[in-house]
Structures are given as structure tokens and as C-alpha cells.
Design an enzyme around this catalytic site. Structure first.
Site, PDB file in Angstrom:
ATOM      1  N   GLY A 131      -9.531  20.299  79.274  1.00 46.55           N
ATOM      2  CA  GLY A 131      -9.087  21.256  80.302  1.00 46.55           C
ATOM      3  C   GLY A 131      -7.592  21.511  80.259  1.00 46.55           C
ATOM      4  N   GLY A 133      -4.491  20.711  81.103  1.00 49.49           N
ATOM      5  CA  GLY A 133      -3.826  19.533  81.666  1.00 49.49           C
ATOM      6  C   GLY A 133      -2.410  19.823  82.105  1.00 49.49           C
ATOM      7  N   ARG A 134      -1.870  20.912  81.606  1.00 43.53           N
ATOM      8  CA  ARG A 134      -0.496  21.261  82.005  1.00 43.53           C
ATOM      9  C   ARG A 134      -0.278  22.769  82.030  1.00 43.53           C
ATOM     10  NH1 ARG A 134       2.868  19.568  76.603  1.00 43.53           N
ATOM     11  NH2 ARG A 134       1.148  19.771  75.132  1.00 43.53           N
ATOM     12  N   LYS A 155       2.787  27.107  81.022  1.00 43.97           N
ATOM     13  CA  LYS A 155       2.506  25.842  80.347  1.00 43.97           C
ATOM     14  C   LYS A 155       3.640  24.871  80.656  1.00 43.97           C
ATOM     15  CE  LYS A 155       1.427  23.844  75.828  1.00 43.97           C
ATOM     16  NZ  LYS A 155       1.007  24.201  74.471  1.00 43.97           N
ATOM     17  N   ASP A 329     -11.279  22.934  71.158  1.00 45.40           N
ATOM     18  CA  ASP A 329     -10.550  23.341  72.374  1.00 45.40           C
ATOM     19  C   ASP A 329      -9.343  24.207  72.017  1.00 45.40           C
ATOM     20  OD1 ASP A 329      -9.807  20.630  71.383  1.00 45.40           O
ATOM     21  OD2 ASP A 329      -8.132  20.877  72.754  1.00 45.40           O
TER      22      ASP A 329
END
Ligand code: AMP
Ligand code: MG
Length: 618
Positions: A131, A133-134, A155, A329
């Protein structure tokens, strides 16, 4: 702030830019925070790492940024988003791209930011939930003129439920790299996610191998959905959501089911032309039967994703670009180059080269990229397997509700396998056609001949590899070479050293004479093909055509390293603007900025800075 440029169309202000949230309005949210208000009232730290099921995203706001400093913007990005030039000077813009503003409040509502949920296969191993994450998406923008819809995201904007063990931040070093390469690839015509701005977070201290400054890249894309999005749903057996996301992709990301490739009969009578130019406009229910295996609309969606990725990986191969971490991903469903970690452009041509320091098995090296993208697409085929295999039963109530029965499963699996295999043939064909088209163009050819692949492409690449010569310089120098200079064998040998490095050439077993001989021989095959395509009187035109597709400036590792060093340690801000301008206009001979620097960046790569590698830490 470093150089600004006026954009062509007027554009609108940030406030007036049309915004939407189609993604969050059509797809299921994290059940723990079903509404923006429930997320907004939760303390920020409660939005940290955990497993999230049955959801495509979580509503989560960016972490406020202290004293952010806008380091640069891409004028091309401003233009493509439909923003007016000068908007970057406003407080609203600066607050937005640093995570201090979003378009929602408790009273009036609006658009609440979100982070996507996905999983992935990393280095061939199932990694479970990953996912954003940042990364936190702010809204979808709609360019008022082109109507293109982009999802804008930050980001490095703080932790989310998908941060796992990490801090939700991005260091300045990797942010500079992503900021420049996104715009550089786009300028080369390679499909990619884009970068709008780079913001330094001077108060942040991010721990990697050392303490580093943090930064935020505001980036945008038509879609941030990845193969990993489906992987996670598939791993959890979430059939309903798979169908929902597939439908969302076709209807809301692509231009509707009708825009997808028509069902094309492949097999015995397969014709390359038919595969590469599928007629559009097939109605939703139209299903074509071939060898007993039917293509329903989900198969056409799968084929569209495969075709897009085939073209993108062909462009990487033709321009010597490596992503470095081609996990599922990091493979876009829209077919974009996405997620810039240890990427690189090729210096000396070496098919085994990977910029990823940690990729000991060379899984993601240059020559493996096309087959790895296909490997990832097979994972996608498995996720969509039941939808592909169900054929015309895909909309039957029983199937929609309960899936395949024991009796129907066997045939459906066989059908799905066949369809995936057939899509593999199509992937290969589209890849090869696009690769040949781009390589032919880079070599100045107007037509394609069967023999080009072997005699021109392969022989050129083998020569570059054997003599350890620079891939992108070769094309640029060839563009500028006039045919009048290579008429005789003697001429050709005399010009051969223009392709050498300052210190000459490398490789084992070559003398100066045999190296020149090999290049001269290739130059003759090339010269004859150019004459065939252009005749004798159009050499200036041929040179211009080649210069327009063979970059003078390439965002190479050593240049990005120098930019990082100067921004981070020497407080130099101007360099960012200059390099961005070169990246946005890579085919120019000069940019009128800093002549010495331009020549250095476009010249021979310093010997010990070739083929650099990065770690994944970013
Ligand atoms: P990448 O290798 O960049 O594709 O990242 C793989 C996964 O790790 C993604 O889910 C990222 O969002 C996550 N990730 C990487 N770095 C960080 C970080 N510093 N903080 C939170 N999540 C991260
Ligand atoms: Mg990633």
C-alpha cells in the site's frame, strides 16, 4: 526559486482547477474509517500501520510540514495539469504541495485525502499487504482544456495504515531523482507518472544509513492502480472487489469498455497487423468465439493492460532505461513507468546491467525487463482468471454471486489459461513492433525491413557491448554524422572514434584497428539503409529527424548524484532548475544556461561514474 518558464495556454489557478474524487466515491474505503469525518477526528497516530481488508484505500491526511521550502516545479507539469504559470508563487500552491492544505473541511465537506491499499510480489515472492506507505493522494484534477484527469499525490507526506515498519517519509536524495526522471522520461515520450514539484522539509530528520533531510514530491498520474492492487484482493479471495476494480478501471480510468481492444481471433490465422491494430468500437455484449475460447470484456481489459505495458517496456529497452525494482506493486495497470527507486539509464551498453545494488540475481537487469513485465502480467491474469475463464457466463447471476461451480471450474481454468497464453503472444507482438519502431526511428529509418533486426539492431548492440561504448551517446553522435563523411571504407574508419570515450574503448581482444573496423563495417550497413530510405539529397532532413528522437541530455545517475550533492551540501538551488529545463527539452544542442555545465552533462560520462548502482533505501 530556480528558473520559471511561461506556459503556452493561460491555465487556471489552483482554486479554480476542477477537482474530483471519482476513486474514493466509487471504491470501498477502509471500514475502520468509512467517512472523511471519522478519519479526521482520529488522532494522527491512530492512522498508523495495520491490516486493512475489503478496501481500496483509507482516508488519511498528510502530516503537517514545518517551514517547507519549494525547491522547484516542472513548468511542463503545470501546463499539463492546466495550472497557470506563476501559480507556484502563491501560498496556496506551496501549502498544497507540502501537505499543509487539502480541499475539505468539517462544515462544507469537499475532497478528503487518501492512501491506496495494495499488495505485491517482490523479487518473485509474495509480500502480502503493502500500500501507499508514504504517498497520500489529495484529489483528482481535471485539465479544463484537455479534460485529462490526473490523481495528484504527495510522496513523503507521513505515515499511513500502509507504512508497515517504516516512517512515511522520503529523503531529499531519492525525491530529487524521482522529480527529475519523471519529467525526463515524459519528455522522451515514455509513458510515466509525472512530477509537479519538489519541496524540502528542512526541519525533518530522516534516518536511513545516516540522518538525511526529508522532502515531498507532488506527483500525478492518470491512475496509481498497480498489478499489486489486484494481487492483494486475489490473495484474500475478495472476488467482489476484484470485479469492482476491474469495472472501475475500464469505465473510469480507460475511456469505457468500448475503447478497449476488440475481441480479435488469434491462433492459426493470426496476423500481426490485426493484433497491433485492433478495430475499436465493439459493443459491450459482443463476444467473439474462437477455437472454443471466448473473449469477454474482462479479457479485453486484460489485453489492454498487457498492450500498454508492452509498449512501455519497449520504450525502456529502446532508450536504455531500467526501473530497477519491477515488483508487481511497481507495475502500473495504466502502463506507466512508476515508482522510482534505484532506476538508471544505461551508460555503456550492457544487457546484464541492473542499477539495483541489492538485486544479486539480476532479476531486474536490462535484458530481463520484458520477460519480467510479462511475468507480472501473468500474476494479473491469475487475479482476473475467473472473470476471463467464465466467458459469456460472466454476468450470470449465479456466477456473479458464487463464482465457478465444481463442474464449470475445470473448463473455465482451461479457458483462462488459453486466454492468458494468447495475451502473451499479443504482448510479445506489440512489444516487438514497438521496439522495432522506436529503434528504427532512433537509427533514422523510415521503413522497416526484416533484416534490420539482425544486421542493424543486434550488430550495433553487440558492437557497443564488445567495445564498452555508451548507448545513448551512440545514437546522438550517429544523428549528427553526415553521410558524406562515411562514403569510403577509409572515411568510415576515420570517423569511428567519434563513438569512443575520451580514453578510447574497452573490451577484451580488440586493437585500435579492429575496433575501428567493426564500427566501420556497421556504419556501411547503416549508410546503405539510410540511402535506401532517404535517397542522396535529404541528409540534413535525416539528421534533423534523428536529433528529434535521440536525446542530447539523459538524466544519468552521475548527473543526478551531482545535483543531489550540490542541493544538499552546498545549498545550490539553481542547478535544479537548469537540470529540469534540460530534462524537459532533451533534444536541444544547447539551452543557454551554463555552457560548460551543459557540455559536461551531455559529454562523456566520467570513467568511474559509469553504471552506478543504488540501494533500495530511499
Ligand atoms: P517501494 O520499494 O518503494 O516500491 O516500496 C515498497 C513498499 O514499501 C510500498 O508499500 C511503500 O509505500 C513502502 N515504503 C517504502 N518506503 C517507505 C517509507 N519510508 N515509509 C513508509 N512506507 C514505505
Ligand atoms: Mg512501490
Amino acid at each position: 526559486m530556480a528558473s520559471q518558464f511561461s506556459s503556452k495556454s493561460a491555465g487556471s489557478s489552483l482554486a479554480d482547477l476542477p477537482k474530483s474524487n471519482v476513486f474514493t466515491s466509487k471504491l470501498p474505503p477502509d471500514p475502520a474509517f468509512e467517512t472523511p469525518a471519522s478519519s479526521h477526528s482520529a488522532p494522527r497516530q491512530t492512522l498508523g500501520p495495520r491490516l486493512v481488508k475489503g478496501a481500496l484505500y483509507t482516508f488519511v491526511r498528510p502530516e503537517p510540514a514545518e517551514e517547507p521550502e519549494l525547491l522547484g516545479i516542472s513548468p511542463r507539469a503545470m501546463e499539463d495539469l492546466g495550472l497557470q504559470s506563476g501559480e507556484e508563487q502563491t501560498a496556496e500552491f506551496r501549502e498544497l504541495v507540502s501537505g499543509n492544505k487539502f480541499y475539505w473541511d468539517e462544515e462544507k465537506g469537499g475532497i478528503y485525502p487518501w492512501a491506496q491499499c495494495y499488495g505485491g510480489w517482490q523479487f518473485g515472492v509474495w509480500a502480502g499487504q503493502l500500500g501507499d506507505g508514504r504517498a497520500i493522494s489529495l484529489f483528482e484534477s481535471i485539465n479544463p482544456e484537455t479534460k485529462t484527469r490526473y490523481e495528484l499525490q504527495l510522496k513523503g507526506a507521513g505515515r499511513t495504515p500502509y507504512s508497515r515498519f517504516a516512517d512515511g517519509q522520503a529523503v531529499l536524495r531519492s525525491s530529487i531523482r524521482e522529480y527529475i526522471v519523471s519529467e525526463a522520461l515524459n519528455a522522451l515520450g515514455v509513458p510515466t507518472t509525472r512530477a509537479l514539484s519538489l519541496t524540502l522539509l528542512p526541519k525533518s530528520k530522516v534516518l536511513r544509513e545516516r540522518i538525511e533531510p526529508g522532502a515531498i514530491v507532488a506527483r500525478f498520474a492518470e491512475s496509481w492502480l498497480r498489478i499489486g492492487t489486484f494481487d492483494l484482493l486475489h490473495a484474500r479471495g475478495d472476488r467482489d472487489t476484484i470485479r469492482k476494480v476491474a469495472t472501475f478501471l475500464a469505465e473510469d480510468v480507460f475511456q469505457g469498455w468500448e475503447s478497449l481492444p476488440a475481441a480479435v481471433p488469434l491462433g492459426k490465422d493470426q496476423s500481426t497487423a490485426a493484433v497491433d491494430n485492433p478495430s475499436r468500437g465493439v459493443s459491450r455484449d459482443e463476444i467473439q468465439e474462437h477455437q472454443g475460447v471466448e473473449e469477454n470484456r474482462f479479457t479485453r481489459l486484460y489485453r489492454e493492460i498487457a498492450r500498454r505495458n508492452a509498449k512501455t517496456v519497449a520504450a525502456w529497452q529502446a532508450y536504455g532505461f531500467m526501473n530497477g525494482v519491477l515488483n508487481t506493486d511497481n507495475t502500473s495497470l495504466y502502463g506507466l513507468s512508476i515508482d522510482y527507486g534505484p532506476f538508471a539509464f544505461m551508460d555503456n551498453f550492457d544487457p546484464q546491467y541492473t542499477p539495483n545494488h541489492d538485486d544479486h540475481f539480476l532479476r531486474y537487469c536490462y535484458k530481463n525487463q520484458p520477460s519480467i513485465i510479462w511475468w507480472n502480467l501473468v500474476r494479473l491474469g491469475e487475479c482476473l482468471g475467473e472473470l476471463l475463464g467464465a466467458g459469456r457466463d460472466v454476468d450470470k447471476e449465479d456466477f456473479v454471486k458464487d463464482g465457478l461451480t465444481e463442474e464449470s471450474a475445470e473448463t473455465a481454468v482451461k479457458h483462462a489459461e488459453k486466454l492468458i497464453e494468447r495475451t502473451g503472444e499479443e504482448f510479445r507482438t506489440v512489444f516487438l513492433n514497438e521496439y522495432k519502431r522506436l529503434m528504427g526511428r532512433r537509427l533514422g529509418l523510415k521503413t522497416q525491413k526484416e533484416s534490420d533486426f539482425q544486421e542493424l539492431f543486434s550488430e550495433m548492440l553487440d558492437t557497443l557491448e564488445a567495445l564498452e561504448l555508451d548507448f545513448n551517446h551512440f545514437f546522438r553522435r550517429l544523428s549528427k554524422l553526415s553521410l558524406a563523411k562515411i562514403e569510403t571504407e577509409e572515411d568510415r574508419k576515420a570517423v569511428a572514434p567519434i563513438f569512443f570515450h575520451i580514453e578510447g574503448f574497452g573490451g577484451i581482444g580488440y586493437t585500435e584497428d579492429s575496433a575501428k573496423d567493426r564500427i566501420a563495417k556497421w556504419l556501411n550497413s547503416w549508410r546503405l539503409r539510410i540511402l535506401e530510405d532517404w535517397g542522396t539529397d535529404h541528409d540534413a532532413e535525416r539528421q534533423r529527424a534523428m536529433e528529434a528522437v535521440n536525446p542530447n541530455f539523459v538524466a544519468r545517475g552521475w548527473i543526478l548524484d551531482e545535483v543531489i550533492e550540490r542541493v544538499e551540501r552546498k545549498g545550490d538551488r539553481e542547478i535544479l532548475g537548469r537540470v529540469m529545463q534540460m530534462a524537459l527539452n532533451p533534444f536541444e544542442d544547447e539551452w543557454g544556461l551554463d555552457k560548460d555545465e551543459e557540455e559536461r552533462f551531455c559529454g562523456d560520462v566520467p570513467r568511474f561514474k559509469r553504471a552506478m548502482m543504488c540501494s533500495c533505501s530511499s
